[in-house]
Design an enzyme around this catalytic site. Structure first.
Site: not given
Ligand SMILES: NC(=O)c1ccc[n+]([C@@H]2O[C@H](COP(=O)([O-])OP(=O)(O)OC[C@H]3O[C@@H](n4cnc5c(N)ncnc54)[C@H](OP(=O)(O)O)[C@@H]3O)[C@@H](O)[C@H]2O)c1
Length: 477
Positions: A146, A180, A214, A238, A338, A343
């Site tokens: 990506k 994952k 994050e 995602h 962000k 996180k």
């Protein structure tokens, strides 16, 4: 896979000097070596603009491993790994020079896997170069990173360039979330367990939240990030991939064709967000200064190299609806930002309460049952449910309890890293964990409409202090 079934490949990494290569690909390949999953005759050919020989490249790779591999380096494994390393000096824009790369590729009959760890504007150069030396043929394949475009139009241009030289079955588009363990486990969770399978629809589920938050800010990527923003950087790929995996219908088979077919159905059923519903279905935010882990951090527009008048979003919350029979009426909240308080990456499924429950007064508008699928930081699954509090005086005082499963409970082995798994899958020539052209383009079409509505409706950015949970819809929504 049985060791005797492992065959040799030439893994050609374009962009071998770059961050992705050093941080992710090299450690992932080393871990495959550790598990004896790289054939002795496999070659790893780094390609980049440097006058390095193979020895020099080995020393760069060793440095990368020391920095990015989490354990100490096993000297015997390293010696085996080192023997697989080659370097080739090439500027990919100089198409004529690919003829020299051909000599290196000719030295082995191995199937070639080309990893495009370069900016997307170099994809076409590599395709052309490989086409020129006729090394784009089956069964050779490419892995592309990506971003595949920044809009529907630009993604179509990239896909067209790739398709000019490679058939779809040779193209492996990476979204590392699909590598994952917890994401893979979604299919098992949903389709192997009646306890989940039977409630996986709008009769039982009230709403779903998918969060990728994050604590870091923009680091040194301000200019790049400011041209993209959180929605294009995170949601298009995602979050929509996670959404499609948790809502797709059962595929006929667990292969790439059938899984992708079901995911595309979901993406096509996403209700369009445009000028009519943009106010009620999206929130866009930007971090102001605040505290993270006890430290004061600057606002987005105070970061190094920032333009003071930027209104790019670093946070987005989208209320998505899937207009099909299974999911009608269930909102899916896609949230990512962000500089947030923590996180984490998780999917939380809130179940409807029992209508007219005799315990209604004890629940007080809370949800009795929640299923939490945690991707980060500790991969696992948590089920929240109500229990009677043991108490001789009060018969029914209810208390929330949790059933908690962590991967560390069932394996002492390290869970495979996403890149390690995806590289291995590409060697097995299995595309089920890679994103198809149609998925990419359908996702972009949905995102484009949101971005367009933000522009035409002049939706202003809202500030959220760093270190917080970001923005919330008002209860009316
Ligand atoms: N880093 C990550 O974790 C990450 C994660 C997801 C996706 N990606 C994507 O992966 C790609 C690479 O990212 P990156 O972070 O590794 O970027 P990077 O550190 O800038 O590396 C890019 C590499 O491409 C090489 N390159 C550029 N032009 C070239 C040319 N004409 N000929 C030969 N090599 C050339 C660069 O070589 P020079 O050193 O000679 O300039 C550099 O080694 C990008 O598309 C990025 O969006 C990266």
């Amino acid at each position: 896979m049985k060791i005797e079934n492992i065959i040799p490949y030439d893994l050609v990494i374009f962009g071998a000097k770059g961050d992705l290569s050093c941080r992710k690909l090299i450690p992932a390949l080393y871990r495959l070596e550790l598990q004896n999953l790289l054939h002795i005759n496999t070659r790893i050919i780094g390609v980049g603009r440097a006058d390095w020989n193979n020895n020099h490249y080995s020393s760069i790779v060793l440095q990368a491993l020391k920095k990015f591999h989490s354990d100490s380096i096993d000297i015997n494994i390293w010696n085996t790994f080192k023997n697989k390393l080659y370097f080739y000096n090439l500027d990919v824009t100089k198409i004529d020079n690919f003829i020299h790369l051909k000599y290196t590729l000719n030295q082995s009959k191995n199937t070639k896997i080309y990893y495009f760890a370069v900016p997307p504007n170099k994809f076409n150069n590599i395709c052309e170069g490989l086409g020129k030396i006729q090394y784009n043929t089956q069964p050779n394949r490419i892995i592309v990173e990506k971003p595949i475009g920044v809009s529907l139009k630009s993604s179509q241009i990239i896909n067209k360039q790739l398709n000019k030289y490679f058939h779809e079955n040779q193209i492996f588009r990476i979204d590392h979330y699909l590598g994952k363990e917890t994401i893979l486990n979604l299919l098992t969770l949903r389709f192997a367990n009646p306890i989940f399978h039977n409630i996986w629809n709008n009769t039982a589920i009230k709403y779903v939240k998918i969060t990728v938050s994050e604590t870091i800010g923009i680091e040194n990527r301000w200019a790049y990030f400011d041209s993209i923003g959180q929605t294009k950087d995170m949601v298009q790929n995602h979050l929509l991939q996670i959404l499609s995996l948790i809502t797709m219908s059962v595929p006929k088979k667990l292969d790439a064709y059938h899984i992708r077919k079901q995911k595309i159905e979901v993406l096509k059923s996403l209700r369009k967000i445009d000028s009519k519903n943009i106010y009620t279905h999206t929130l866009r935010g930007q971090y102001s200064s605040g505290m993270i882990n006890g430290n004061i951090v600057p606002s987005y527009i105070e970061e190094n190299g920032a333009k003071k008048d930027s209104d790019m979003e670093t946070f987005v919350l989208i209320k998505a609806n899937i207009d099909n029979t299974t999911w009608s009426g269930v909102p899916f909240f896609l949230k990512t930002g962000k500089r947030m308080h923590t996180k984490k990456t998780e999917i939380v499924i809130y179940l409807k309460n029992i209508p007219n429950s005799i315990f209604m007064n004890h629940i007080n508008n809370n949800y009795a049952n929640k299923l939490r699928i945690i991707l980060e930081p500790n991969e696992g699954i948590e089920i929240e449910f109500l229990n009677k509090k043991p108490d001789i005086n009060n018969k029914y005082i209810l208390k929330k309890s949790k059933l908690n499963f962590q991967y560390s409970d069932i394996t002492k082995d390290k869970i495979a890293d996403a890149y390690e798994r995806l590289l291995f899958e590409s060697m097995k020539n299995d595309q089920s964990l890679f994103v198809s052209k149609e998925e990419i383009e359908t996702s972009w079409e949905w995102i484009d409409s949101i971005i367009h509505a933000w522009k035409t409706n002049k939706i202003k950015i809202q500030l959220y202090p760093s270190g917080t949970k970001g923005l919330y819809f008002s209860k009316k929504n």
